[in-house]
Scaffold this active site. Structure first.
Site, PDB file in Angstrom:
ATOM      1  N   ASP A 138      14.979  95.067  -6.297  1.00  0.00           N
ATOM      2  CA  ASP A 138      15.599  93.944  -5.790  1.00  0.00           C
ATOM      3  C   ASP A 138      16.724  94.052  -4.831  1.00  0.00           C
ATOM      4  O   ASP A 138      17.754  93.646  -5.164  1.00  0.00           O
ATOM      5  CB  ASP A 138      15.946  92.928  -6.786  1.00  0.00           C
ATOM      6  CG  ASP A 138      15.033  92.911  -8.168  1.00  0.00           C
ATOM      7  OD1 ASP A 138      13.969  92.641  -7.904  1.00  0.00           O
ATOM      8  OD2 ASP A 138      15.469  93.226  -9.382  1.00  0.00           O
ATOM      9  N   GLU A 157      10.532  83.525  -5.830  1.00  0.00           N
ATOM     10  CA  GLU A 157      11.704  84.011  -6.445  1.00  0.00           C
ATOM     11  C   GLU A 157      12.384  85.015  -5.174  1.00  0.00           C
ATOM     12  O   GLU A 157      11.627  85.126  -4.142  1.00  0.00           O
ATOM     13  CB  GLU A 157      11.727  84.523  -7.700  1.00  0.00           C
ATOM     14  CG  GLU A 157      10.788  85.765  -7.542  1.00  0.00           C
ATOM     15  CD  GLU A 157      10.607  86.636  -8.998  1.00  0.00           C
ATOM     16  OE1 GLU A 157      11.125  85.925 -10.118  1.00  0.00           O
ATOM     17  OE2 GLU A 157       9.928  87.544  -9.151  1.00  0.00           O
TER      18      GLU A 157
END
Ligand code: NAG
Ligand code: NAG
Ligand code: NAG
Ligand code: NAG
Ligand code: NAG
Ligand code: NAG
Length: 581
Positions: free
Chosen positions: A38, A197
């Site tokens: 991420d 997301e």
């Protein structure tokens, strides 16, 4: 002489470069090998800064700095003191809760790292700030906020308003001092993939661009984009979404998604995102989700074009190669050569699973001292004293190479049964492979005097994978081999080495006679791929435990471990399916 020639040669190239049009570059992915999930990045002057997610690991949310996009120095951890978020680590039970995907941004002299902490007692938004990312102590305590979703972004609009965008995808104004949020507005649901997301908002040529991840962080992972002339929407989805994915391909890099875009100081666009090596069979990937770099072409008023993620990349000219970055901290791709000299700090790339108990790690005249934890690496879930929540005496670094050798010299003299010290490839408490030195009762032979003796014990813990018969050697019964009498009383080197792309070999080597090394166990890296740790990646490191003996938070006396020589060397990377190594 040679240096002078290269100096004048570079000078000449520098002079000629603008005329010839600087040549496009080629480079290798991943640029941040090892578990770096991420990623989010930003640039300040000529330095790029990235943060990656770390879940339960402490210190967490590492900040990597680079001027050339290839050499990344670990300059600080955003979360480096328990007091920044008191009580949270100890209250977190899950194996991959904690600090989720963060966004890093810089505004008006301050760095901001925003993310959601899951686990203790509920999900909460956290915002850390710093005016000096090269100084760990400059990171603030957390400003907390009531996050309703994960993966917050931060965006400053031209009118001075500050917004956070979260998974879903929702938009809210945020007060950076208090954490107060305005009502949440749904601004996009993505293109229909699961889990929209990891959003990031950018403003360019009068449009708000909304970049998101979709499809879940597994083989279907992808990046999509939408835009609007108003921040509240309506957002128009790009008709050629997804703009980046490797799903449905046989590429060696899979799970490509969850990215961020930024410009270099020449105005060229780049992107980073996560990817997993190992191909679409997606079985052996002990390093988990790593960070990759791709060039982006983004013309005025146009949608951006992202270069597909491969091991061998070509694209925009890169800034010139330099390691001239301020601050302390190793480069991610460097080997570890640590001798723990008295007075030295514990190197920054060595991390723990959860915040360790106070004083359990210290550099002494005898080397790095590790006080054992009552909880062993596996622990007993839901038992607050033995689950590891209050600290596991484990210290490790990321496996950053397909092939590597890791070894430590252990000075360990246990005096009660159950005391153990060893090395581990550790993904989570439910997925790890250990070689320990342990004092056990030797009551197996009929004529024994039941006096305790030292054993090497090789264990694989992958109980969450017991129903996966395809893993060779799982479950593998623990194997105990007596430590030869002649080795007792001296340091013992424990070593983990990759035999090949898919297997580790664990050995023990006596201090005074390296030729007498004993190979004790071999295990598949599949045991530390996915399972209970689909979001995380493997650490290789050293631990000390009394395996539940003692009471309250205390082990029986003795059993401290001293580590004198810590070495990790990368022996090679595989970055494509057809490499012959
Ligand atoms: C978060 O919600 C709780 C309970 O609803 C409330 O007491 C608290 O003030 C809120 N905090 C913020 C920063 O909005
Ligand atoms: C996204 O879906 C939710 C639930 O169906 C809906 O309430 C919301 O309006 C949608 N958002 C947009 C921007 O279409
Ligand atoms: C990927 O998406 C397809 C189509 O929606 C679905 O059938 C498949 O199960 C998904 N695979 C994974 C690994 O999520
Ligand atoms: C240089 O790289 C950019 C970004 O990937 C690409 O758009 C461009 O076509 C490349 N130019 C050449 C000459 O290959
Ligand atoms: C790697 O080594 C293990 C153990 O010797 C062996 O079982 C496996 O087949 C090897 N894998 C490859 C790809 O060579
Ligand atoms: C780990 O510790 C628990 C008690 O905390 C114990 O029951 C278990 O046997 C230990 N594991 C090993 C391998 O000793």
């Amino acid at each position: 002489m040679y240096r002078q020639i290269t100096f004048w040669a570079s000078f000449l190239i520098f002079l000629l470069a603008p005329c010839s049009g600087m040549k496009n570059s080629s480079y290798q992915n991943p640029v941040l090998p090892g578990w770096h999930s991420d990623p989010s990045c930003t640039r300040v002057d000529d330095v790029f800064f990235c943060v990656t997610s770390t879940f339960d690991v402490f210190p967490g949310l590492p900040i990597y700095a680079s001027k050339d996009l290839l050499d990344w120095k670990l300059v600080s951890h955003t979360w480096n003191r328990e007091s920044q978020l008191p009580g949270y680590s100890a209250g977190t039970t899950g194996q991959q809760l904690g600090h989720y995907a963060a966004t890093i941004r810089y505004h008006d002299g301050t760095f901001y790292v925003i993310c959601v902490y899951l686990g203790a007692p509920a999900e909460i938004g956290v915002l850390y700030t710093s005016k000096n990312p090269y100084d760990e102590s400059a990171w603030s305590d957390a400003v907390t906020f009531n996050a309703s979703e994960i993966d917050p972004d931060l965006f400053w609009d031209d009118d001075g308003k500050v917004y956070t965008v979260m998974a879903g995808i929702t938009l809210q104004e945020i007060n950076l001092k208090t954490g107060d949020l305005s009502d949440s507005v749904s601004i996009w649901n993505g293109t229909g993939g699961v889990y929209p997301e990891g959003p990031h908002l950018y403003k360019k040529d009068g449009f708000y661009y909304l970049l998101i991840a979709e499809g879940g962080t597994e083989l279907n992972h992808s990046i999509s984009i939408a835009r609007s002339t108003k921040i509240q929407g309506p957002y128009e989805s790009y008709k050629h979404n997804p703009i980046l994915t490797n799903r449905g391909t046989d590429e060696y890099f899979q799970t490509v998604g969850h990215g961020d875009l930024f410009q270099d100081s020449h105005g060229r666009w780049w992107g980073i995102c996560l990817a997993t090596r190992g191909g679409p069979s997606w079985k052996v990937y002990p390093m988990g989700r790593e960070t990759v770099l791709f060039p982006v072409t983004w013309e005025k008023d146009q949608w951006p074009a992202l270069e597909p993620v491969r091991g061998q990349m070509t694209g925009w000219p890169l800034p010139s190669r330099t390691r001239h970055i301020p601050g302390q901290g190793p480069f991610n791709s460097d080997p570890d050569v640590y001798d723990f000299q008295f007075g030295s700090q514990i190197p920054r790339n060595l991390v723990h699973f959860r915040v360790p108990a106070k004083d359990s790690f210290s550099v002494t005249r005898k080397g790095l001292r590790i006080l054992p934890s009552r909880s062993n690496l596996t622990g007993i879930p839901d038992n607050s004293l033995l689950s590891g929540q209050n600290g596991l005496s484990f210290i490790g670094r990321r496996q950053t190479d397909t092939f590597f050798t890791y070894s430590v010299d252990l000075d360990f003299d246990p005096n009660s049964v159950g005391q153990e010290a060893g090395v581990s490839v550790f993904l989570t408490q439910m997925n790890h492979i250990d070689l320990g030195i342990v004092l056990l009762d030797s009551d197996s032979s009929p004529n024994s005097h039941r006096s305790p003796r030292l054993y090497f014990r090789f264990r694989t813990e992958a109980s969450t994978m017991d129903n996966i018969p395809i893993i060779p050697g799982n479950p593998q019964p623990p194997k105990a081999v007596p430590v030869p009498h002649s080795w007792i009383g001296e340091k013992i080197r424990l070593q983990i080495k990759t035999l090949n792309e898919t297997h580790y070999e664990f050995s023990a080597i006596p201090f005074s006679n390296p030729h007498a090394a004993m190979k004790i166990g071999i295990a598949s890296a599949q045991l530390v791929s996915g399972g209970s740790g689909t979001f995380v990646g493997s650490l290789v490191g050293t631990y000390a435990t009394c395996n539940g003996a003692g009471s309250a938070s205390k082990c029986p006396d003795g059993g401290s471990l001293y580590v004198n020589r810590w070495r990790y060397t990368g022996d090679g990377q595989i970055t494509s399916a057809n490499e012959n190594l």
